[in-house]
Design an enzyme around this catalytic site. Sequence first.
Site, mmCIF file in Angstrom:
data_model
loop_
_atom_site.group_PDB
_atom_site.id
_atom_site.type_symbol
_atom_site.label_atom_id
_atom_site.label_comp_id
_atom_site.label_asym_id
_atom_site.label_seq_id
_atom_site.Cartn_x
_atom_site.Cartn_y
_atom_site.Cartn_z
ATOM 1 N N ASP A 197 0.840 -1.197 0.000
ATOM 2 C CA ASP A 197 0.000 0.000 0.000
ATOM 3 C C ASP A 197 0.876 1.247 0.000
ATOM 4 O OD1 ASP A 197 -1.950 1.898 0.185
ATOM 5 O OD2 ASP A 197 -2.533 1.425 2.261
ATOM 6 N N LYS A 215 1.675 7.929 0.266
ATOM 7 C CA LYS A 215 2.056 8.015 1.681
ATOM 8 C C LYS A 215 3.441 8.645 1.807
ATOM 9 C CE LYS A 215 -0.372 3.829 3.282
ATOM 10 N NZ LYS A 215 -1.266 4.475 4.257
ATOM 11 N N ASP A 268 -5.764 6.357 -0.953
ATOM 12 C CA ASP A 268 -5.157 5.610 0.145
ATOM 13 C C ASP A 268 -6.205 4.919 1.022
ATOM 14 O OD1 ASP A 268 -3.119 4.583 1.645
ATOM 15 O OD2 ASP A 268 -2.660 6.448 2.721
ATOM 16 N N ARG A 322 -11.097 -0.563 2.089
ATOM 17 C CA ARG A 322 -12.557 -0.642 2.141
ATOM 18 C C ARG A 322 -13.148 -0.898 0.754
ATOM 19 N NH1 ARG A 322 -12.860 5.181 4.744
ATOM 20 N NH2 ARG A 322 -10.939 4.323 5.626
HETATM 21 N N1 BES Z 1 -3.225 0.312 5.112
HETATM 22 C C1 BES Z 1 -3.619 1.593 5.602
HETATM 23 C C2 BES Z 1 -3.876 1.592 7.104
HETATM 24 C C3 BES Z 1 -2.680 1.352 7.995
HETATM 25 C C4 BES Z 1 -1.915 2.407 8.430
HETATM 26 C C5 BES Z 1 -2.387 0.079 8.458
HETATM 27 C C6 BES Z 1 -0.851 2.194 9.282
HETATM 28 C C7 BES Z 1 -1.321 -0.130 9.311
HETATM 29 C C8 BES Z 1 -0.570 0.932 9.731
HETATM 30 C C9 BES Z 1 -4.912 2.044 4.915
HETATM 31 O O1 BES Z 1 -5.072 1.610 3.607
HETATM 32 C C10 BES Z 1 -4.911 3.523 4.892
HETATM 33 O O2 BES Z 1 -4.081 4.081 4.246
HETATM 34 N N2 BES Z 1 -5.863 4.124 5.606
HETATM 35 C C11 BES Z 1 -5.981 5.529 5.659
HETATM 36 C C12 BES Z 1 -7.445 5.858 5.495
HETATM 37 C C13 BES Z 1 -7.706 7.326 5.263
HETATM 38 C C14 BES Z 1 -7.134 7.752 3.930
HETATM 39 C C15 BES Z 1 -9.201 7.568 5.305
HETATM 40 C C16 BES Z 1 -5.483 5.988 7.026
HETATM 41 O O3 BES Z 1 -5.702 5.289 8.011
HETATM 42 O O4 BES Z 1 -4.847 7.035 7.076
HETATM 43 ZN ZN ZN Z 2 -4.119 -0.111 3.126
HETATM 44 MN MN MN Z 3 -4.145 2.894 2.222
#
Ligand code: BES
Ligand code: ZN
Ligand code: MN
Length: 498
Positions: free
Chosen positions: A262, A269, A339, A343
Amino acid sequence: MRVRAISGSPADVTVDVLAVPIYRDDAELSGDLAELDAASGGAIRHAIDWGEFNLVEHASALVDAGDLPAERLLLLNGGVRGRGAFRARRLAAVATRRLNGRGARSLAIWLRDGEDDDAWTAAAAGAIAGTYRATAIYGRVRDTEAMQRSTDEVLFVGASQAAVDRGAIIGEGIAFGRDLANRSANDLYPERMAEVARELSDDGCRVEILEPADMERLGMGLLAGVGQGAAHEPRLIAIKLPGWEDAGDRRLAIVGKGVCFDSGGISIKPAENMGDMKHDKSGAAAVIAAARTVARLAPDTPLMAVAPMVENMPGGNAQRPGDVVKAMNGMTVEVTNTDAEGRLILADAMTWAEGEGATHVVDVATLTGAHAIAFGDQVSAYFARPREWGSRIGDAAERAGEWFWEMPLVAEYRASYDSPHADIVNSGGRDGALIKAAVFLSEFVTVPWVHVDIAGTAYLSAEKPYGPKGATGAAVAALVQLALDFPGLSLPEVIPGD
Ligand code: BES
Ligand code: ZN
Ligand code: MN
């Protein structure tokens, strides 16, 4: 590693190492502990007085066993009593991990607290977990024979053989899941994960793999959209146990987020720790490992594992913020943040699982950074509709030695997903992100459902006494327990109308 239940007194066990937890209320050294101390000629008292052992969390001390037939004593900080399978699993993992790379071949574990079958099963799984070596996957030069030494026989004082045998199979399943989650994205990309899954047909499972053309035909625009920017194509993996086909009116689908890497996509990121995002397939790893384990323990279980696998990458063909895509359930989604991809892939995977006949769904995902911030690495968070179904997985997790905690599904947050262009946007903003992610998913499932966020628990960002940095196998044991319980549970069959 062999696991063996033995009966009798720990004072009579002839082993290299006897592990003895010292609980917080043991300062006075009374009862069973005083007896062992006397048999040892005061070795425990001596170690405590000497300052060898203190009550720091997960502290351990390897000391001379005095007059006991055991070579050495491994004193472990047991903390407070009454933590059941969770503590049993931890203590056993700390014990075997402490002996890695040493000469000890045999270890006996005495629990001294809450010793029921669940605790012994968790202890056996934990003993195997403690020997897990993340370097075994890719280590070539520094992963020497001396480093590979670990306990090869663990005896459980007072356990039943059936409980520890079950724990050994679960322990192997957890290790399998950890290997999948730890493998790097250049090695384990979606097609490769599909190859791994195909091998489960050896365990009698039916394995189905959907490719991009299938996704298009089925209208899985969310899954295809996330996957379109990567050189490695997406796949949807389904593993059906023998019991799935001729199940009665109840079928359990466990759906795991499989983002092999990711990067965030176009909503990229920051560089710092981005490499940790190879663990973003931990949900998929957990459901595949759980399916394999249940196939070995109880193949007649009406269980299916579903793993939507993608790489979330930026690139000339990547999904853009602002793109509108159509889900398999017919909803249109405006992608406001690429990101928030987990979901999206889970939504189509859950719709597909229902189409295959799932009556109960559990999804497991490293879904939000907000989970890791709120819960850290010890506790997974779950959301359920109806809550009664959630309590079943809460119970299963507890019996399996994992710590799950319920969070509320706040329907009021649905408004943060309103889109001027589509039925829903995919990101509801930072505030309440852990809960809002669950609210988004709730739009894509119509049967009783539980969402488990393991973002914080799926991997350790630093080594601990019970495990190395990297994947933990979070949710594997809980899912196995839930699946084993499932046929006999009293369950809600539909979501009550509100
Ligand atoms: N894979 C990430 C979540 C994550 C972050 C898992 C750190 C483990 C450690 C997920 O896909 C993500 O990026 N989520 C975003 C959502 C937001 C853009 C609404 C997040 O949590 O910042
Ligand atoms: Zn993710
Ligand atoms: Mn993500």
